[in-house]
Scaffold this active site. Structure first.
Site, PDB file in Angstrom:
ATOM      1  N   PRO A 109      -4.040  -4.624  13.404  1.00  0.00           N
ATOM      2  CA  PRO A 109      -3.681  -3.722  12.394  1.00  0.00           C
ATOM      3  C   PRO A 109      -3.004  -4.129  11.684  1.00  0.00           C
ATOM      4  O   PRO A 109      -2.175  -5.170  11.512  1.00  0.00           O
ATOM      5  CB  PRO A 109      -3.436  -2.210  13.398  1.00  0.00           C
ATOM      6  CG  PRO A 109      -2.705  -2.919  14.583  1.00  0.00           C
ATOM      7  CD  PRO A 109      -3.173  -4.358  14.911  1.00  0.00           C
ATOM      8  N   GLU A 136     -14.772  -8.238   5.004  1.00  0.00           N
ATOM      9  CA  GLU A 136     -14.994  -7.205   3.391  1.00  0.00           C
ATOM     10  C   GLU A 136     -14.147  -7.500   2.791  1.00  0.00           C
ATOM     11  O   GLU A 136     -12.785  -6.603   3.206  1.00  0.00           O
ATOM     12  CB  GLU A 136     -15.102  -6.004   4.031  1.00  0.00           C
ATOM     13  CG  GLU A 136     -15.864  -4.675   3.496  1.00  0.00           C
ATOM     14  CD  GLU A 136     -15.316  -4.322   2.529  1.00  0.00           C
ATOM     15  OE1 GLU A 136     -14.860  -4.615   1.764  1.00  0.00           O
ATOM     16  OE2 GLU A 136     -14.236  -3.480   3.442  1.00  0.00           O
ATOM     17  N   CYS A 174     -12.055   0.727  -1.354  1.00  0.00           N
ATOM     18  CA  CYS A 174     -12.674  -0.224  -1.738  1.00  0.00           C
ATOM     19  C   CYS A 174     -13.966   0.071  -1.819  1.00  0.00           C
ATOM     20  O   CYS A 174     -14.768  -0.594  -3.081  1.00  0.00           O
ATOM     21  CB  CYS A 174     -13.255  -1.424  -0.384  1.00  0.00           C
ATOM     22  SG  CYS A 174     -13.570  -0.500   1.152  1.00  0.00           S
TER      23      CYS A 174
END
Length: 508
Positions: free
Chosen positions: A175, A247, A281
């Site tokens: 993470p 991404e 995003c």
């Protein structure tokens, strides 16, 4: 066996290097976490490799049963997880709960649809190979590395984690250093349902830990983050020819046609641009409005945004900027736009504080300003009029990014959406595609490549396996040295009958 990696150091057995996660709203320490070294990461991957055989052999039904148990654990403890997300990101509890709910829905879909999407199914063999029964199935890759972001620390990484697990892989998850507690919570809760087996492990740390995961003996890596970091991830993974899913953000647009519901479009623009302090995003950063409705749209926008406010109290609309360095980027983009002639409608450079950025709307923003060309990742909207929808599409596509967007139009929404160069578009709504588990999620260009979510997301973590089974001896035995000229002639005749046809080319 624990699902959390507690690294050790070779220099002093009595100490472990650690780092703190901080509440971005006030700087308070939320938790202290170990920094996993390369050796720690490699050990986690080795454990995942060993556990992968057990997880794979459970089959689709066995994995589904355990994933459904995990879904129940997360659902029952949603408030606990939302509180941790709130503390580490600063976002309101309601927003934290929303992203967890979406993640739960995706977990449910992936677990229940994995067999249908990936399981063995029959395909046509064609006339030439009619004696063969043909099948395709999708096999798990093995061990998947996931590097997650801080802005949606549950929803975004779970879009890779649950699809990889449902496909039969084990996962090692790194993470963000801003939300390590959330990552550990996910691994610990999953460990409960698999009785401690290292099927999903979390390794915490800084950039070096992420780099170690890229270089480890994994079979694929899924990354969400900035384009700059994404390039580093690709370079590291290239060392071992490890495939990646990237991404990497966007500069998304909301288009408002002349027949749009202006109140709904304004509400959507504000939410998409400013929810989570604009740190989304797939959130709106640019808005192109048909000139015929530009003025009434701006009135709707300014009237509605008056009710929106940044803060850390219970009535605030959104929280702080989670990553401190982003403050300077937001300020520089606003300064550049204003210096080049943009109109400040609400907020502006003065809205940027030490931890919070208040809602900001600019209009008539020069297209060459960084507010229009680079990802701002803050609660700002740049709104420009256009003469036609053709111009709106042209400006929308005039970027290296290509992640997502939205169109508000009563008649022409689909026609406009299909012309936008992006991986995802919603019509008369914003970010709706992210909440639909059966739809793929991902971008093009500098927004990255590969897909998570939906059937495409399940297949991303597998390889296609083709199998044929001979049902009876072939009428034409072609794959043998005993083949004779007569057989060749028959084969040529058959191919001519099947594929020769008449020419459709125009005569000269």
């Amino acid at each position: 066996m624990t699902a959390i990696i507690e690294p050790t150091t070779t220099t002093d057995p009595g100490t472990t290097e650690t780092f703190e996660s901080l509440n971005p709203a006030n700087g308070d320490v939320v938790g202290v976490h170990p920094v996993a070294s390369k050796e720690d990461v490699d050990a986690a991957v080795a454990r995942a490799r060993e556990a992968s055989a057990w997880w794979r052999e459970l089959g689709f039904e066995g994995r589904q049963e355990l994933l459904m148990q995990w879904k129940g654990v997360i659902t029952r403890r949603m408030a606990q997880l939302a509180d941790l997300v709130h503390l580490e990101t600063g976002k309101p509890h309601g927003d934290a709960q929303l992203e967890i709910a979406l993640a739960i829905d995706h977990l449910n879909w992936a677990a229940k649809h994995a067999k249908k999407v990936l399981g063995r199914h029959k395909v046509s063999s064609g006339l030439l190979m009619a004696n063969q029964a043909s099948y395709v199935q999708y096999q798990p890759l093995g061990v998947i590395g996931v590097i997650g972001p801080w802005n949606y620390p549950v929803f975004t990484p779970m879009g890779s984690i649950v699809y990889a697990l449902s496909a039969g892989n084990t996962v090692v998850f790194k993470p963000s250093e801003y939300t390590p507690g959330v990552g550990r919570w996910l691994a610990e809760s999953f460990a409960e349902v698999v009785h401690g087996r290292p099927v999903l492990q979390t390794v915490t740390g800084l950039g070096e830990t992420g780099n170690a995961l890229c270089l480890a003996d994994i079979d694929k890596l899924a990354f969400t983050g900035s384009g700059r970091t994404g390039k580093k991830v690709m370079a590291a993974c290239a060392t071992n020819l490890t495939p990646v899913i990237i991404e990497a953000g966007g500069k998304d647009v909301l288009i408002v046609d002349e027949d749009a519901d202006l109140a709904a479009a304004a509400d959507a623009a504000i939410w998409s641009g400013m929810a989570n302090a604009g740190q989304t995003c797939i959130g709106t950063e640019r808005v192109y409005v048909h000139e015929k409705v530009f003025d009434p749209f701006m009135k709707e926008l300014t009237d509605q945004v008056q009710q929106v406010r940044a803060g850390d109290d219970a009535t605030a609309s959104f929280g702080p900027i989670t990553m401190p360095s982003q403050i300077d980027i937001i300020k520089s983009h606003l300064d550049d736009a204003v210096a080049k002639g943009a109109n400040v409608v609400i907020g502006g450079p003065e809205a940027v504080g030490e931890r919070f950025v208040q809602p900001t709307i600019l209009s008539h923003v020069p297209e060459d300003s960084t507010e229009m060309t680079e990802e701002t990742f803050g609660p700002t909207l740049a709104v420009n009029p256009v003469k036609t929808m053709e111009e709106a599409v042209e400006r929308t596509n005039a970027t290296a990014y290509g992640l997502a967007g939205a169109v508000f139009s009563k008649k022409n929404g689909m026609a406009i959406a299909e012309r936008i160069r992006s991986g995802m578009t919603s019509i008369n709504a914003v970010t709706a595609f992210a909440g639909v588990p059966s739809l793929p999620f991902g971008g093009v260009g500098e927004s990255g490549f590969g897909r998570i979510h939906g059937p495409d997301g399940l297949k991303e973590f597998t390889y296609a396996k083709a199998i044929t089974r001979q049902k009876y001896k072939p009428l034409l035995a072609l794959t043998t040295f005993a083949r004779d000229a007569k057989t060749d002639k028959r084969a040529a005749t058959l191919i001519n009958l099947m594929h020769g046809g008449k020419s459709t080319l125009p005569k000269k």
